[in-house]
Design a protein around this motif. Structure first.
Motif, mmCIF file in Angstrom:
data_model
loop_
_atom_site.group_PDB
_atom_site.id
_atom_site.type_symbol
_atom_site.label_atom_id
_atom_site.label_comp_id
_atom_site.label_asym_id
_atom_site.label_seq_id
_atom_site.Cartn_x
_atom_site.Cartn_y
_atom_site.Cartn_z
ATOM 1 N N ALA A 198 -7.628 2.434 -17.113
ATOM 2 C CA ALA A 198 -8.159 1.178 -16.553
ATOM 3 C C ALA A 198 -7.046 0.369 -15.908
ATOM 4 O O ALA A 198 -7.216 -0.208 -14.837
ATOM 5 N N ASP A 199 -5.904 0.353 -16.572
ATOM 6 C CA ASP A 199 -4.751 -0.358 -16.016
ATOM 7 C C ASP A 199 -4.329 0.276 -14.698
ATOM 8 O O ASP A 199 -4.019 -0.428 -13.734
ATOM 9 N N VAL A 200 -4.298 1.601 -14.673
ATOM 10 C CA VAL A 200 -3.848 2.294 -13.464
ATOM 11 C C VAL A 200 -4.755 1.946 -12.293
ATOM 12 O O VAL A 200 -4.294 1.693 -11.178
ATOM 13 N N GLU A 201 -6.045 1.882 -12.591
ATOM 14 C CA GLU A 201 -6.991 1.499 -11.527
ATOM 15 C C GLU A 201 -6.661 0.134 -10.972
ATOM 16 O O GLU A 201 -6.692 -0.090 -9.759
ATOM 17 N N LYS A 202 -6.381 -0.793 -11.871
ATOM 18 C CA LYS A 202 -6.042 -2.148 -11.418
ATOM 19 C C LYS A 202 -4.798 -2.119 -10.535
ATOM 20 O O LYS A 202 -4.725 -2.821 -9.526
ATOM 21 N N LEU A 203 -3.826 -1.313 -10.930
ATOM 22 C CA LEU A 203 -2.605 -1.218 -10.120
ATOM 23 C C LEU A 203 -2.918 -0.682 -8.732
ATOM 24 O O LEU A 203 -2.402 -1.176 -7.724
ATOM 25 N N GLU A 204 -3.769 0.336 -8.697
ATOM 26 C CA GLU A 204 -4.103 0.934 -7.395
ATOM 27 C C GLU A 204 -4.799 -0.086 -6.507
ATOM 28 O O GLU A 204 -4.505 -0.191 -5.308
ATOM 29 N N GLU A 205 -5.685 -0.865 -7.105
ATOM 30 C CA GLU A 205 -6.370 -1.907 -6.329
ATOM 31 C C GLU A 205 -5.365 -2.907 -5.773
ATOM 32 O O GLU A 205 -5.452 -3.332 -4.625
ATOM 33 N N ARG A 206 -4.453 -3.272 -6.611
ATOM 34 C CA ARG A 206 -3.459 -4.255 -6.200
ATOM 35 C C ARG A 206 -2.625 -3.734 -5.027
ATOM 36 O O ARG A 206 -2.401 -4.436 -4.035
ATOM 37 N N VAL A 207 -2.152 -2.507 -5.166
ATOM 38 C CA VAL A 207 -1.310 -1.938 -4.102
ATOM 39 C C VAL A 207 -2.103 -1.851 -2.804
ATOM 40 O O VAL A 207 -1.596 -2.162 -1.713
ATOM 41 N N ALA A 208 -3.365 -1.481 -2.922
ATOM 42 C CA ALA A 208 -4.216 -1.404 -1.724
ATOM 43 C C ALA A 208 -4.335 -2.788 -1.085
ATOM 44 O O ALA A 208 -4.258 -2.938 0.143
ATOM 45 N N LEU A 209 -4.507 -3.799 -1.918
ATOM 46 C CA LEU A 209 -4.624 -5.171 -1.398
ATOM 47 C C LEU A 209 -3.370 -5.563 -0.620
ATOM 48 O O LEU A 209 -3.435 -6.068 0.506
ATOM 49 N N VAL A 210 -2.224 -5.305 -1.238
ATOM 50 C CA VAL A 210 -0.958 -5.717 -0.627
ATOM 51 C C VAL A 210 -0.705 -4.953 0.676
ATOM 52 O O VAL A 210 -0.335 -5.541 1.692
ATOM 53 N N HIS A 211 -0.967 -3.656 0.622
ATOM 54 C CA HIS A 211 -0.791 -2.871 1.853
ATOM 55 C C HIS A 211 -1.765 -3.342 2.916
ATOM 56 O O HIS A 211 -1.416 -3.415 4.103
ATOM 57 N N GLY A 212 -2.951 -3.708 2.480
ATOM 58 C CA GLY A 212 -3.951 -4.206 3.420
ATOM 59 C C GLY A 212 -3.518 -5.482 4.121
ATOM 60 O O GLY A 212 -3.916 -5.755 5.258
ATOM 61 N N LEU A 213 -2.716 -6.263 3.437
ATOM 62 C CA LEU A 213 -2.208 -7.503 4.036
ATOM 63 C C LEU A 213 -1.020 -7.223 4.947
ATOM 64 O O LEU A 213 -0.483 -8.137 5.564
ATOM 65 N N GLY A 214 -0.594 -5.979 4.993
ATOM 66 C CA GLY A 214 0.494 -5.600 5.890
ATOM 67 C C GLY A 214 1.860 -5.535 5.231
ATOM 68 O O GLY A 214 2.886 -5.492 5.901
ATOM 69 N N TYR A 215 1.889 -5.546 3.896
ATOM 70 C CA TYR A 215 3.193 -5.508 3.215
ATOM 71 C C TYR A 215 3.382 -4.186 2.485
ATOM 72 O O TYR A 215 2.440 -3.606 1.977
ATOM 73 N N GLN A 216 4.622 -3.742 2.407
ATOM 74 C CA GLN A 216 4.911 -2.450 1.786
ATOM 75 C C GLN A 216 5.751 -2.541 0.519
ATOM 76 O O GLN A 216 6.111 -1.518 -0.071
ATOM 77 N N HIS A 217 6.059 -3.769 0.120
ATOM 78 C CA HIS A 217 7.098 -3.879 -0.918
ATOM 79 C C HIS A 217 6.637 -3.399 -2.291
ATOM 80 O O HIS A 217 7.448 -3.032 -3.124
ATOM 81 N N GLU A 218 5.334 -3.379 -2.560
ATOM 82 C CA GLU A 218 4.866 -2.918 -3.868
ATOM 83 C C GLU A 218 4.519 -1.436 -3.785
ATOM 84 O O GLU A 218 3.729 -1.019 -2.942
ATOM 85 N N GLU A 219 5.152 -0.624 -4.662
ATOM 86 C CA GLU A 219 4.850 0.813 -4.656
ATOM 87 C C GLU A 219 4.422 1.260 -6.044
ATOM 88 O O GLU A 219 4.888 0.747 -7.061
#
Lengths: 100, 377, 466
Positions: free
Chosen positions: B97-118
């Motif tokens: 469940a945690d991993v899913e949340k992380l994936e959502e977060r990374v998708a959000l950040v990348h969607g905003l045009g940022y790459q700093h979270e991996e």
């Protein structure tokens, strides 16, 4: 630096300090045993790296801390000896074991 | 009233106040900082000093990224490296469940045009943080994040601000603020300080200061608790948080461990105290011990709680007062204001010198928190 | 074991034992928490074992009186928790304890803090070297381990304990290389006006004079008017350098140096509780502000014994009894009139015991050099912070010890300021031009004694309401 006034009574126990066996009296403070050994030190100071030895004998100064039965930063002036106790001098800040 | 006229009065001697004073002074403005107790007395002095862009809400993300650039050049800004190290910040996932949340977060950040979270996997996580419990599955990593030393930072910002000409007056608590012509007059006992601009950086008391100029901005108070341990030989590089548990965990230069995460003590704004609730704090200790199985025997050196302001959406208020011309609000960082310190002063200076800023503060207005507009007296 | 008590007593020394015994006699449920394995505090350290071993003769009749009190204390019915450290106290009262690896929370309607005194810190160059210890430490070694220095020892300082230990050491077969007397000569004149009153305790005075005579007869060199000392050596003490008021400087070889410049009240617990304190000028230390029953500014929290100003054993016992009466009255077991009546005798006894104090306080007023350590002298032993660093921080810190602490880390080590805070207060006061009384000492934060992360974790979910 210090010595017993009289030879040890029948309440004798054996402890080790840095692997060396030493006789002590049941219930006396570990710091008292350290002060009878060649080097009275308890270890080295975690900030200065200088050698440290018991100073106040009443649990206030923390200069007497050593590793007692695996537990680091133990105040030896407040810890009575028990038979078979293992004491090692603590040098600098404690080092953590690896996660298995 | 000679000697008490300024271009800007900064109310609050914490880091954001010092940042405002520094930037304004460098823009040749005459600045005074009025601090009721002493510089760094409250939130700034109790801070865990995490320097992260990781996990930032979208409203403050761009500002945070700019601040991150400034941290990497902090010596140029304030003449000291403030103890800043960037060994990365990590947010841990302990379950699927945690991993899913992380994936959502990374998708959000990348969607905003940022790459700093991996996203990193178990293997990379283990390599990066060998002391971590084996049950941790994955994490978000931001490599250029880290932490600084809050006291060195306070000293550096203060010295730089004073060096640039700012005046800092301690033991000066603002009691009232009145409009006098086109200026504001701040009353402190028998003293009067006058300036066209007032910067409200009063932390947990910022709501009270805002009220003095007619702004009714609802804010809450946090009394986040922290644990610091005895010194330990170095064994952790990055700063750590966790997705589904309150945690902030780092090892300082000195070797001490700093454990936080936002468990709450008891705040008393009037007495300016924050009391630790030990049984509550025990949960933070347990969390840390579960994530780092070899730290249980380490001695707790000290525990404390710091007073700071919180907002309902957990992002700060940064921007001009809706009602009071010349008043600029900078408060409400809800436990993660330290990293933004270098940039907030720049925003304030933009607003003072040019009346506007290009820096993205549109989502950080006071209005969003205010139930209704009130009319300035 | 019950966790709720009418009264929790911190410390099983003379005051704590007396208070517990009296409170029990008045029908209260009492718990006594002490960090040592046996009762006696410091002055009666290990009194039961030492008396049984007949080693107590060396320590005098006051010591033997301790054995008697310890005996009746053990049978009075108080819940007595040994080897137990208190790591936090909160109003209400909640007392957080640690015994080995076990942590617990106790609740007391009333609290008596009887944690006594500590040695005044004596900072000087080289004082952190192995081989420098306090006289109190040496006396504890004698009492708790029957140990004496194995070579002739140097003793530096002033105060009754210095005389007492020197005498005890000689009687125990030890040897003294020399004594450096640091009491300023002017003290004798300052003490003289109080001498008449001190005669009320002539047995104490005679005891002191006996010690002095014994030392003189032993032909041990006693160097007077010593103003400064320094311990020399690389990794342990190898020599001592000292200076007298005349300006004469000497260096002597040494491997063990015992120092003592009086004792001061241990205010750690009362600071933790947020009690109001005041500066005791005659004793040059901070003490909690108390009413005539020993109650602090925190309702229900009392202090008895040397923690309220140094008064000695007899005064401590009387104060413990007096506090117990007030506590019983507060809990409705006695009327105000009954408490007043019962307090007459212990008050008289206490006043008589304290008659000696003004004389001793002046005679042994600490030398001013203690308040002005040189810049490179370490003041905070735990974090190795020098007087110079503290002065620099104090200049920018509006005279606030907590700011200086934040800037230098002094006071952030495990001792939490118990060693350094008085010296720091002096240094800050000096630098900022304020009095020591105005300057004060650091805020005290938990844990008051060491606990581990795992131990802290273990109190999760424990009851915090009585």
């Amino acid at each position: 630096m210090f010595r017993k006034r009289q030879s040890l009574t029948q309440d004798r126990v054996t402890v080790t300090i840095d692997g060396i066996e030493i006789e002590a009296e049941s219930g006396e403070p570990v710091a008292a045993v350290l002060l009878r050994s060649e080097s009275c030190r308890a270890g080295t100071h975690p900030v200065s790296g200088q050698p440290r030895a018991p100073y106040c004998m009443m649990g206030v100064c923390f200069d007497c801390v050593a590793i007692v039965d695996g537990v680091a930063s133990t105040q030896t002036c407040l810890t009575p000896v028990r038979n078979g106790m293992h004491i090692s001098r603590q040098h600098g800040p404690r080092i953590l074991p690896d996660v298995p | 009233m000679t000697g008490h006229e300024f271009d800007a009065i900064v109310i609050g001697g914490g880091l954001h106040g010092l940042s405002a004073a520094l930037h304004l002074s460098r823009a040749n403005r005459k600045v005074v900082v009025l601090e009721r107790a002493w510089v760094g007395r409250h939130a700034s002095g109790a801070s865990a000093a995490g320097v992260r862009t990781l996990g930032r809400a979208p409203q403050e993300l761009a500002l945070s990224l700019e601040a991150m650039h400034m941290w990497h050049r902090i010596e140029r800004l304030v003449g000291d490296d403030c103890g800043f190290h960037s060994h990365g910040q990590v947010r841990l996932a302990e379950s699927e469940a945690d991993v899913e949340k992380l994936e959502e977060r990374v998708a959000l950040v990348h969607g905003l045009g940022y790459q700093h979270e991996e996203l990193i996997d178990r293997v990379e996580l283990r390599r990066l943080v060998p002391a971590l419990s084996r049950h941790c599955m994955a994490a978000i990593l931001v490599r250029d994040n880290g932490a600084a030393d809050p006291h060195r930072t306070l000293i550096a910002f203060r010295r730089a601000a004073e060096g640039a000409g700012a005046q800092i007056r301690e033991g000066q608590g603002a009691e009232a603020i009145e409009r006098t012509g086109s200026c504001w007059t701040v009353r402190v006992g028998a003293d009067r300080y006058t300036a066209p601009f007032v910067v409200n950086v009063a932390g947990a008391w910022a709501g009270r200061i805002a009220a003095m100029v007619g702004d009714d901005i609802p804010i809450g108070t946090k009394a986040s608790m922290m644990i610091v341990t005895e010194r330990v030989a170095h064994f952790i590089d990055p700063v750590l948080g966790a997705v589904s548990r309150p945690l902030s965990f780092k090892q300082t230069d000195r070797g001490t461990l700093l454990i936080g995460g936002g468990r709450q003590g008891i705040a008393d704004l009037d007495r300016e105290t924050a009391t630790v609730r030990l049984v509550e704090l025990a949960s933070a200790a347990r969390t840390a011990c579960e994530l780092f199985p070899t730290i249980g025997e380490i001695r707790v050196a000290r525990v404390w709680a710091g007073l700071e302001a919180a907002t309902s959406d957990q992002v700060p208020v940064i921007g001009p007062s809706p009602n009071a011309p010349g008043v600029i609000h900078v408060f409400g960082f809800t436990g993660h204001g330290f990293q933004l310190v270098p940039v907030t002063g720049a925003v304030v200076t933009d607003l003072v010198t040019r009346g506007r800023t290009e820096r993205p503060i549109n989502a950080l207005t006071a209005e969003r928190l205010m139930a209704a507009r009130s009319v300035a007296a | 074991m019950s966790h709720k008590f009418d009264l929790i007593v911190l410390g099983a020394g003379p005051a704590g034992m007396s208070a517990a015994r009296s409170a029990r006699a008045l029908g209260l449920d009492v718990a006594v928490v002490d960090e040592q394995p046996a009762p006696g505090g410091q002055v009666w350290r290990n009194v039961e074992q030492a008396t049984a071993r007949r080693a107590a003769e060396a320590f005098g009749s006051d010591y033997e009186a301790g054995a008697e009190l310890a005996g009746s204390f053990r049978t009075c019915g108080a819940t007595y928790l040994t080897n137990t450290q208190v790591w936090q106290i909160e109003p209400g009262f909640r007392v957080y304890t640690r015994n080995g690896g076990d942590l617990d929370i106790l609740f007391g309607r009333m609290l008596l803090i009887a944690t006594g005194a500590l040695e005044r810190a004596v900072p000087f160059p080289g004082w952190t070297l192995p081989g420098v210890m306090t006289v109190g430490a040496a006396q504890i070694l004698m009492k708790s381990a029957d140990e004496i220095p194995d070579r002739p020892v140097w003793i530096a300082g002033s105060g009754p304990l210095t005389l007492l230990y020197a005498t005890q050491l000689l009687e125990a077969g030890g040897a003294i290389q020399g004594i450096l007397d640091t009491a300023p000569r002017a003290n004798r004149y300052r003490a003289l006006p109080h001498a008449m009153r001190a005669l009320a305790c002539r047995d104490e005075l005679l005891k002191g004079m006996r010690w002095i005579r014994h030392l003189r007869r032993s032909a041990i060199p006693i160097i007077r008017d010593v103003t400064e000392i320094e311990a020399l050596g690389e990794s342990q003490v190898e020599g001592i350098r000292f200076r007298t008021t005349g300006g004469n400087e000497s260096t002597v070889p040494a491997t063990l140096l015992l120092v003592h410049e009086g004792v001061v009240s241990d205010i750690h617990m009362t600071l933790a509780l947020g009690c109001r304190h005041e500066w005791h000028d005659a004793q040059q230390c901070f003490v909690p502000t108390l009413d005539e029953w020993g109650e602090t500014s925190e309702q229900g929290a009392f202090v008895a014994g040397d923690g309220s100003g140094i008064g000695g054993v007899r005064s401590a016992c009387a104060a413990g009894e007096i506090a117990a009466l007030a506590i019983a009255r507060a809990l409705g077991r006695l009327s105000a009139a009954e408490a007043q009546q019962a307090a007459h005798e212990p008050r008289r006894r206490r006043a008589r015991a304290l008659a000696l104090r003004p004389f001793l306080d002046e005679l042994y007023r600490p030398r001013s050099q203690l308040a002005h350590p040189a810049d490179d002298t370490i003041v905070c032993r735990c974090e190795h912070v020098t007087a110079g660093a503290i002065r620099t921080a104090a200049r920018g810190a509006a005279g606030d010890p907590n700011q200086v602490k934040a800037a230098t880390r002094c006071g952030m080590g495990p001792c939490l300021g118990r060693v350094c805070s008085l010296t720091v207060a002096h240094v800050i006061a000096d630098t900022s031009g304020r009095s020591v009384a105005e300057t004060g000492v650091y805020r005290v934060r938990p844990p008051l004694r060491p606990i581990t992360l795992a131990q802290l974790a273990s109190i999760e979910g424990k009851e915090i309401a009585a």
